[in-house]
Design an enzyme around this catalytic site. Structure first.
Site, PDB file in Angstrom:
ATOM      1  N   HIS A   8     -74.794  43.987 -64.844  1.00 18.60           N
ATOM      2  CA  HIS A   8     -75.566  45.084 -65.440  1.00 18.60           C
ATOM      3  C   HIS A   8     -74.699  45.651 -66.572  1.00 18.60           C
ATOM      4  CE1 HIS A   8     -77.143  44.638 -61.382  1.00 18.60           C
ATOM      5  NE2 HIS A   8     -78.224  45.308 -61.718  1.00 18.60           N
ATOM      6  N   GLY A  32     -80.155  41.100 -63.126  1.00 18.68           N
ATOM      7  CA  GLY A  32     -78.760  41.241 -62.671  1.00 18.68           C
ATOM      8  C   GLY A  32     -78.541  40.783 -61.238  1.00 18.68           C
ATOM      9  N   ASP A  80     -72.784  47.013 -61.609  1.00 21.52           N
ATOM     10  CA  ASP A  80     -72.837  48.428 -62.028  1.00 21.52           C
ATOM     11  C   ASP A  80     -74.276  48.806 -62.384  1.00 21.52           C
ATOM     12  OD1 ASP A  80     -72.083  50.937 -62.957  1.00 21.52           O
ATOM     13  OD2 ASP A  80     -71.455  50.189 -64.920  1.00 21.52           O
TER      14      ASP A  80
HETATM   15  C1  LIG Z   1     -74.668  51.826 -65.521  1.00 20.36           C
HETATM   16  S1  LIG Z   1     -75.332  50.872 -66.839  1.00 20.36           S
HETATM   17  C2  LIG Z   1     -74.083  49.676 -67.150  1.00 20.36           C
HETATM   18  C3  LIG Z   1     -72.853  50.199 -67.795  1.00 20.36           C
HETATM   19  C4  LIG Z   1     -71.796  49.176 -68.082  1.00 20.36           C
HETATM   20  N1  LIG Z   1     -71.518  48.335 -66.925  1.00 20.36           N
HETATM   21  C5  LIG Z   1     -70.517  49.846 -68.539  1.00 20.36           C
HETATM   22  O1  LIG Z   1     -69.685  50.195 -67.688  1.00 20.36           O
HETATM   23  O2  LIG Z   1     -70.341  50.011 -69.741  1.00 20.36           O
HETATM   24  C6  LIG Z   1     -76.564  49.922 -66.029  1.00 20.36           C
HETATM   25  C7  LIG Z   1     -77.275  48.916 -66.932  1.00 20.36           C
HETATM   26  O3  LIG Z   1     -78.086  48.072 -66.123  1.00 20.36           O
HETATM   27  C8  LIG Z   1     -79.267  47.736 -66.816  1.00 20.36           C
HETATM   28  N2  LIG Z   1     -80.230  47.291 -65.792  1.00 20.36           N
HETATM   29  C9  LIG Z   1     -81.113  48.021 -65.070  1.00 20.36           C
HETATM   30  N3  LIG Z   1     -81.728  47.245 -64.158  1.00 20.36           N
HETATM   31  C10 LIG Z   1     -81.218  45.996 -64.305  1.00 20.36           C
HETATM   32  C11 LIG Z   1     -81.422  44.765 -63.632  1.00 20.36           C
HETATM   33  N4  LIG Z   1     -82.293  44.673 -62.606  1.00 20.36           N
HETATM   34  N5  LIG Z   1     -80.719  43.693 -64.016  1.00 20.36           N
HETATM   35  C12 LIG Z   1     -79.822  43.779 -65.037  1.00 20.36           C
HETATM   36  N6  LIG Z   1     -79.578  44.906 -65.717  1.00 20.36           N
HETATM   37  C13 LIG Z   1     -80.258  46.010 -65.346  1.00 20.36           C
HETATM   38  C14 LIG Z   1     -79.619  48.999 -67.553  1.00 20.36           C
HETATM   39  O4  LIG Z   1     -80.443  48.716 -68.668  1.00 20.36           O
HETATM   40  C15 LIG Z   1     -78.226  49.530 -67.938  1.00 20.36           C
HETATM   41  O5  LIG Z   1     -77.880  49.089 -69.229  1.00 20.36           O
END
Ligand SMILES: C[S@@+](CC[C@H](N)C(=O)[O-])C[C@H]1O[C@@H](n2cnc3c(N)ncnc32)[C@H](O)[C@@H]1O
Length: 282
Positions: A41, A143, A163
């Protein structure tokens, strides 16, 4: 998918997560052998703290702004803060790295990065922000499929950050499933799961589920900025880390009290313990 990380970039939870990530990468880099970094993520990779979204919440003012120029900062912060300084050469804090950018800048020529982001616009930005680095592959998929799709890696050493945004009720359970999927494919996998400290009832179940995840070792690291009570605000955050590299626990023992003092709001605190301890043969 309403969550946009730009509103929260550089807050106390990012500081904990990104510091631990940087330390794991530093400890992995002590050996020449390559490692793979997976981010299920990933977000967009780069954030503008003075931009519209981050300015609306100002969360970074209670996070990275409190530590990035502190004079008594412990030495192991050097890699993390070094990246931030390099991104802000004028000395004013504006640009902040997400986990993909930290991993990209701190990994080596022989290492490889596989980043995944589901949100189409954020995925496009992530690709744009990572372009030109041939070690990086960006996937625009689900993810929760990452461990099954990408593991085992050709590299024997693998670090995966999980994450998610915690917008859905089942995300803690899905984290545990992903950890189980990863360990089933690579028993030595270093998997770091970030989680918010809000709902204690849900967290107690999360810990019980993690204890049954099959990970050979699992370290729990938590940083609190408020007392942990029944209120549903963000009282702190945590990471569980399977197979943490040797040395991480000792370093964090030194760093967590300093962080808790710096970042505590109504009341700072921390804890670190083993949810699963390594079995020693009798
Ligand atoms: C907390 S943020 C990630 C921050 C990043 N890991 C950092 O530390 O810079 C969570 C991300 O997951 C994405 N997201 C949400 N649901 C998801 C999924 N089912 N699979 C992959 N990405 C997803 C969101 O768009 C968001 O950009």
């Amino acid at each position: 998918m309403n969550y946009r990380h730009a509103y929260h970039a550089g807050n106390h939870a990012d500081v904990l997560k990104h510091l631990v990530l940087c330390r794991i990468i530093a400890l992995l880099s002590r050996k020449e052998a390559p490692f793979a970094y997976l981010d299920s993520h990933a977000g967009v990779g780069l954030y503008d703290l003075r931009g519209d979204q981050a300015s609306r919440t100002g969360e970074w003012l209670e996070g990275i702004a409190k530590i990035w120029q502190a004079e008594d900062v412990p030495e192991p912060f050097a890699d993390y803060l070094g990246v931030i300084r390099a991104m802000n050469p004028e000395g004013e804090l504006r640009h902040y790295p997400g986990s993909p950018e930290l991993a990209r800048r701190l990994s080596r020529e022989q290492d490889r990065l596989q980043l995944n982001e589901k949100h189409p616009e954020d995925g496009r930005l992530l690709k744009e922000n990572m372009k030109g680095d041939r070690r990086v592959a960006v996937h625009l998929g689900e993810g929760w499929h990452v461990p099954r799709a990408l593991l085992p890696t050709q590299e024997k050493r693998m670090l995966m950050l999980i994450d998610p945004p915690f917008e859905q009720d089942d995300e803690l359970e899905r984290c545990v499933e992903s950890l189980g999927d990863a360990i089933a494919r690579m028993r030595q996998a270093i998997v770091a799961i970030w989680y918010p400290i809000k709902d204690l009832r849900q967290l107690r179940k999360f810990y019980r589920d993690l204890e049954k995840s099959g990970a050979p070792k699992l370290l729990r690291v938590e940083l609190y900025v408020h007392p942990t009570d029944e209120s549903l605000r963000l009282n702190g955050s945590g990471l569980v880390i399977s197979n943490p590299p040797w040395g991480l626990e000792d370093e964090l023992k030194q760093l967590l009290p300093w962080l808790a003092e710096r970042l505590g709001l109504s009341q700072g605190g921390w804890r670190m313990d083993w949810l699963i301890e390594e079995k020693t043969s009798a």
